[in-house]
Enzyme design. Structure first.
Site, PDB file in Angstrom:
ATOM      1  N   ASP A 128     -31.670  10.301  18.475  1.00 56.33           N
ATOM      2  CA  ASP A 128     -30.547   9.393  18.220  1.00 56.33           C
ATOM      3  C   ASP A 128     -29.240   9.985  18.727  1.00 56.33           C
ATOM      4  O   ASP A 128     -28.500  10.580  17.954  1.00 56.33           O
ATOM      5  CB  ASP A 128     -30.486   9.115  16.716  1.00 56.33           C
ATOM      6  CG  ASP A 128     -29.450   8.085  16.324  1.00 56.33           C
ATOM      7  OD1 ASP A 128     -29.000   7.323  17.189  1.00 56.33           O
ATOM      8  OD2 ASP A 128     -29.084   8.059  15.131  1.00 56.33           O
ATOM      9  N   GLU A 166     -20.268   5.749  17.544  1.00 60.40           N
ATOM     10  CA  GLU A 166     -21.207   4.834  16.896  1.00 60.40           C
ATOM     11  C   GLU A 166     -21.576   5.272  15.492  1.00 60.40           C
ATOM     12  O   GLU A 166     -21.798   4.439  14.607  1.00 60.40           O
ATOM     13  CB  GLU A 166     -22.475   4.720  17.757  1.00 60.40           C
ATOM     14  CG  GLU A 166     -23.454   3.624  17.315  1.00 60.40           C
ATOM     15  CD  GLU A 166     -24.466   4.076  16.276  1.00 60.40           C
ATOM     16  OE1 GLU A 166     -25.129   3.212  15.674  1.00 60.40           O
ATOM     17  OE2 GLU A 166     -24.604   5.298  16.051  1.00 60.40           O
ATOM     18  N   GLU A 167     -21.636   6.575  15.267  1.00 68.35           N
ATOM     19  CA  GLU A 167     -22.087   7.077  13.970  1.00 68.35           C
ATOM     20  C   GLU A 167     -21.034   6.956  12.872  1.00 68.35           C
ATOM     21  O   GLU A 167     -21.329   7.197  11.701  1.00 68.35           O
ATOM     22  CB  GLU A 167     -22.526   8.544  14.093  1.00 68.35           C
ATOM     23  CG  GLU A 167     -23.723   8.779  15.007  1.00 68.35           C
ATOM     24  CD  GLU A 167     -25.027   8.246  14.440  1.00 68.35           C
ATOM     25  OE1 GLU A 167     -25.003   7.609  13.380  1.00 68.35           O
ATOM     26  OE2 GLU A 167     -26.068   8.457  15.084  1.00 68.35           O
TER      27      GLU A 167
END
Length: 332
Positions: free
Chosen positions: A90, A121-122
């Site tokens: 990921d 994104e995280e």
């Protein structure tokens, strides 16, 4: 561009790119793309952080994933047919596979290919939000997250909510002079599982996690405040969940809503194995980039863990899948 996807993935995993500190990996990837003849746009998201948009003719398929990871940094290592390290699943292994697949397509004469690598994104997806303002021309967006090499048929959405209870502070030796904020919250939370949350035939059940609880200040003070942070995984309209939450709380706590991402169904292609996923992605924030698909090697079950990995054979095979997917979509 390296055509050994495993070596490239290991190189990317070897660069720490925790959310907010993606500068070094953005520099490496963008320089490689420029060297290989791509038209590269760096879109600054915040100082020292940028999205990468690499294009050629446009008007076709865009491969996209994120370059940031959750902490802590874990260096790459290969062991028993697996590539370990933070981001291996990921989503740096995915980024490597997309880079190699795009390079193959271009070398074969297919230049209707874009690459979009975003930051953040995280944690809040500020990169994807910014990227949606770029002048995208792609008809299809192949987003990358670990789907166990299945083409995702849909994804659950998410909703954050905070419950707050209030009391009256007092010396703990004289509890009758105060009112605990923690006790009513402890009475309320166990009944959360009894709510009949919405279900969907494809996406499954709505789920809710009680992720964080805060309350009080000292053991010798009756607590005057308490709160619990909830994360819902949505399979229906968000208003239905909010309505059920309000009914369940029934005035016993204050409700504050946080970030929200809707559930989605994705485009699929005949001949590719499909299945739903329970997590969210940047796809709802990249509406300008074309009809969405979601695919990637690796499993979300090991993402964010100390033993995060992607199987080497699956990583290699994903390059072929990305290439076949792109060709199928370009033929539509």
């Amino acid at each position: 561009m390296k055509d050994d996807v495993v070596a490239l993935a290991a190189e990317l995993v070897g660069i720490s790119s925790l959310t907010g500190n993606e500068g070094p990996i953005v520099e490496l990837v963008s320089k490689r793309l420029i060297k290989d003849g791509w038209n590269v746009t760096l879109q600054e998201v915040s100082p020292g952080r940028a999205n990468i948009w690499a294009s050629r003719a446009g008007g076709g398929v865009c491969f996209s994933t994120h370059l940031d990871t959750v902490p802590p940094f874990l260096p790459p290592r290969k062991e028993k047919g697996k590539l370990f390290g933070r981001g291996s699943s990921d989503a740096k292994g995915i980024a490597a596979a997309m880079l190699v697949a795009a390079d193959r397509l271009v070398k074969s004469g297919e230049d209707r290919v874009d690459l979009l690598f975003v930051v953040g994104e995280e944690k809040g997806s500020d990169g994807a939000r910014a990227a949606n303002n770029l002048s995208a021309t792609s008809r299809f967006l192949i987003n990358g997250e670990p789907t166990e090499s299945k083409l995702a048929s849909g994804a659950k959405g998410s909703l954050r909510a905070t419950l707050r209870t209030r009391g009256r502070a007092a010396h703990s030796a004289y509890p009758h002079l105060g009112q605990s904020a923690i006790e009513p919250l402890l009475e309320l939370l166990p009944t959360l599982r009894s709510v009949n949350w919405p279900k969907d035939a494809t996406l499954g059940d709505t789920t809710v996690n009680i992720g964080v609880i805060h309350g009080g200040s000292e053991a010798n003070i009756i607590p005057e405040h308490a709160e619990a942070e909830l994360m819902f995984r949505l399979v229906s309209d968000v208003e239905e969940v909010k309505s059920k939450l309000v009914e369940w709380v029934d005035g016993r706590a204050e409700i504050e809503y946080g970030s929200y991402i809707p559930s989605q169904y994705f485009h699929t292609v005949e001949g590719f194995e499909t299945g739903p996923v329970a997590y969210t992605s940047d796809i709802p924030l990249l509406s300008a980039w074309g009809t969405p698909l979601l695919f990637g090697p690796g499993s979300i079950h090991v993402a964010h863990t100390p033993d995060e990995f992607v199987p080497v054979d699956e990583l290699r095979a994903s390059v072929d899948v990305y290439e076949r997917l792109a060709r199928s979509l370009l033929a539509e």
